[in-house]
Design an enzyme around this catalytic site. Structure first.
Site, PDB file in Angstrom:
ATOM      1  CB  SER A   8      -0.899  -0.001   1.236  1.00  0.00           C
ATOM      2  OG  SER A   8      -1.533   1.262   1.364  1.00  0.00           O
ATOM      3  CG  HIS A  33      -3.426  -2.195  -1.615  1.00  0.00           C
ATOM      4  ND1 HIS A  33      -4.314  -3.209  -1.943  1.00  0.00           N
ATOM      5  CD2 HIS A  33      -4.054  -1.443  -0.673  1.00  0.00           C
ATOM      6  CE1 HIS A  33      -5.416  -3.074  -1.213  1.00  0.00           C
ATOM      7  NE2 HIS A  33      -5.286  -2.006  -0.442  1.00  0.00           N
ATOM      8  CG  ASP A  35      -5.344   1.492   0.826  1.00  0.00           C
ATOM      9  OD1 ASP A  35      -6.202   0.596   0.696  1.00  0.00           O
ATOM     10  OD2 ASP A  35      -4.202   1.289   1.285  1.00  0.00           O
ATOM     11  CG  MET A  37      -9.273   5.832   1.808  1.00  0.00           C
ATOM     12  SD  MET A  37      -8.579   5.964   3.468  1.00  0.00           S
ATOM     13  CE  MET A  37      -7.705   4.387   3.566  1.00  0.00           C
ATOM     14  CG  HIS A  66      -9.060  -1.308  -1.014  1.00  0.00           C
ATOM     15  ND1 HIS A  66      -8.549  -1.401   0.271  1.00  0.00           N
ATOM     16  CD2 HIS A  66     -10.404  -1.501  -0.894  1.00  0.00           C
ATOM     17  CE1 HIS A  66      -9.523  -1.631   1.120  1.00  0.00           C
ATOM     18  NE2 HIS A  66     -10.660  -1.694   0.447  1.00  0.00           N
ATOM     19  CG  MET A  68     -11.859   1.608   1.141  1.00  0.00           C
ATOM     20  SD  MET A  68     -10.433   1.752   2.241  1.00  0.00           S
ATOM     21  CE  MET A  68      -9.126   1.894   1.020  1.00  0.00           C
ATOM     22  CG  MET A 137     -11.691  -4.342   4.551  1.00  0.00           C
ATOM     23  SD  MET A 137     -10.200  -3.650   3.806  1.00  0.00           S
ATOM     24  CE  MET A 137      -9.555  -2.625   5.123  1.00  0.00           C
ATOM     25  N   GLY A 142     -10.079   2.871   6.449  1.00  0.00           N
ATOM     26  CA  GLY A 142      -9.973   4.325   6.613  1.00  0.00           C
ATOM     27  C   GLY A 142      -8.591   4.820   6.984  1.00  0.00           C
ATOM     28  CG  PHE A 143      -7.656   6.199   9.710  1.00  0.00           C
ATOM     29  CD1 PHE A 143      -7.274   7.490   9.353  1.00  0.00           C
ATOM     30  CD2 PHE A 143      -8.961   5.980  10.103  1.00  0.00           C
ATOM     31  CE1 PHE A 143      -8.180   8.542   9.393  1.00  0.00           C
ATOM     32  CE2 PHE A 143      -9.886   7.034  10.159  1.00  0.00           C
ATOM     33  CZ  PHE A 143      -9.491   8.308   9.803  1.00  0.00           C
ATOM     34  N   GLY A 144      -4.274   3.744   8.019  1.00  0.00           N
ATOM     35  CA  GLY A 144      -3.188   2.797   8.201  1.00  0.00           C
ATOM     36  C   GLY A 144      -2.829   2.695   9.674  1.00  0.00           C
ATOM     37  N   GLY A 145      -2.056   1.698  10.017  1.00  0.00           N
ATOM     38  CA  GLY A 145      -1.508   1.598  11.364  1.00  0.00           C
ATOM     39  C   GLY A 145      -2.472   1.156  12.446  1.00  0.00           C
ATOM     40  CG  ASP A 173      -6.142  -3.727   3.105  1.00  0.00           C
ATOM     41  OD1 ASP A 173      -5.175  -3.292   3.742  1.00  0.00           O
ATOM     42  OD2 ASP A 173      -6.775  -3.051   2.270  1.00  0.00           O
ATOM     43  N   GLY A 174      -4.900  -4.852   6.404  1.00  0.00           N
ATOM     44  CA  GLY A 174      -5.009  -4.111   7.654  1.00  0.00           C
ATOM     45  C   GLY A 174      -4.300  -4.787   8.807  1.00  0.00           C
ATOM     46  N   GLY A 175      -3.352  -4.066   9.381  1.00  0.00           N
ATOM     47  CA  GLY A 175      -2.659  -4.579  10.559  1.00  0.00           C
ATOM     48  C   GLY A 175      -1.793  -5.794  10.302  1.00  0.00           C
ATOM     49  N   GLY A 195       1.276  -2.328   4.756  1.00  0.00           N
ATOM     50  CA  GLY A 195       1.186  -0.870   4.908  1.00  0.00           C
ATOM     51  C   GLY A 195       2.343  -0.406   5.742  1.00  0.00           C
TER      52      GLY A 195
END
Ligand code: DX5
Ligand code: ZN
Length: 212
Positions: A8, A33, A35, A37, A66, A68, A137, A142-145, A173-175, A195
């Protein structure tokens, strides 16, 4: 088989998109990737199809987009024209999922559907023949990290058995970090969205190797 990494660019330095994409390709990413938004479907705002178009000459890797956004039907053709290879929409954002997937396929692109943590894989049961990718997901988009949501591991495993006999990849995707990556792959993931785990500290290659 080695797991693929879709890197990402959500959390890169936005003043250096071109160089960042080149650096991430050199570090071993399998895909880039994007993102996207819109500030409505998710609280955050990032970028649109113009960025995909501008970055296309900087990389030979597949561009994994992706979306969103609340109005993907309108935007899908823009991203197809801009040079996306895979276009993924959120199941919750379209009235007619089958129609949306047909649109993506008609533009010659791979079609993906993303499922929020609270969305069941059951919504995909009757569109499997039109799917190339399922994006699970493991955070709220909405947010990274953000922290990985462990309940999604069971969903990945359920999807894995649901898609037997189909040529569909599972992307997470995510974390994703070296610890959660292992759990995702054991549950059935084929592609990991990386990410902040890769971007942190600037050692992209080492961080990517740690994930694999
Ligand atoms: C979140 C995005 C992710 C994000 C992941 O809405 O879809 O792709 O970049 O970032 P990390 O890996 O930091 O959770
Ligand atoms: Zn994403």
């Amino acid at each position: 088989m080695m797991v693929k990494i879709s890197q990402s660019i959500l959390s890169v330095n936005y003043a250096k998109f071109g160089q960042e994409v080149e650096a991430l390709e050199n570090a071993g990413a399998d895909m880039i990737h994007f993102d996207v938004m819109d500030g409505h479907y998710v609280p955050n705002i990032t970028f649109g199809s113009q960025l995909v178009k501008s970055l296309r000459p900087y990389s030979r890797l597949p561009f994994d987009v992706h979306l969103m956004v609340t109005n993907p039907m309108e935007m899908i053709p823009w991203f197809a024209d801009a040079g996306a290879d895979i276009i993924t929409i959120h199941a919750e954002t379209v009235q007619h999922l089958d129609r949306a997937l047909s649109l993506i396929k008609s533009l010659g692109k791979k079609a993906g559907v993303s499922l929020n943590p609270s969305t069941s894989e059951e919504v995909l049961k009757y569109v499997l023949d039109k799917l190339d990718l399922i994006l699970v997901m493991t955070v709220n988009p909405g947010f990274g990290g953000q922290d990985f949501i462990p309940s999604q591991l069971e969903k990945i495993a359920r999807i894995k058995s649901m898609i037997k006999g189909y040529d569909i990849e599972i992307e997470v995707d995510g974390g994703v970090n070296p610890m959660t990556a292992q759990e995702c792959v054991s549950a059935g993931a084929d592609i990991l969205v990386a990410g902040t785990a890769v971007l942190v500290g600037g050692k992209y290659k080492e961080n990517m190797e740690a994930l694999r």
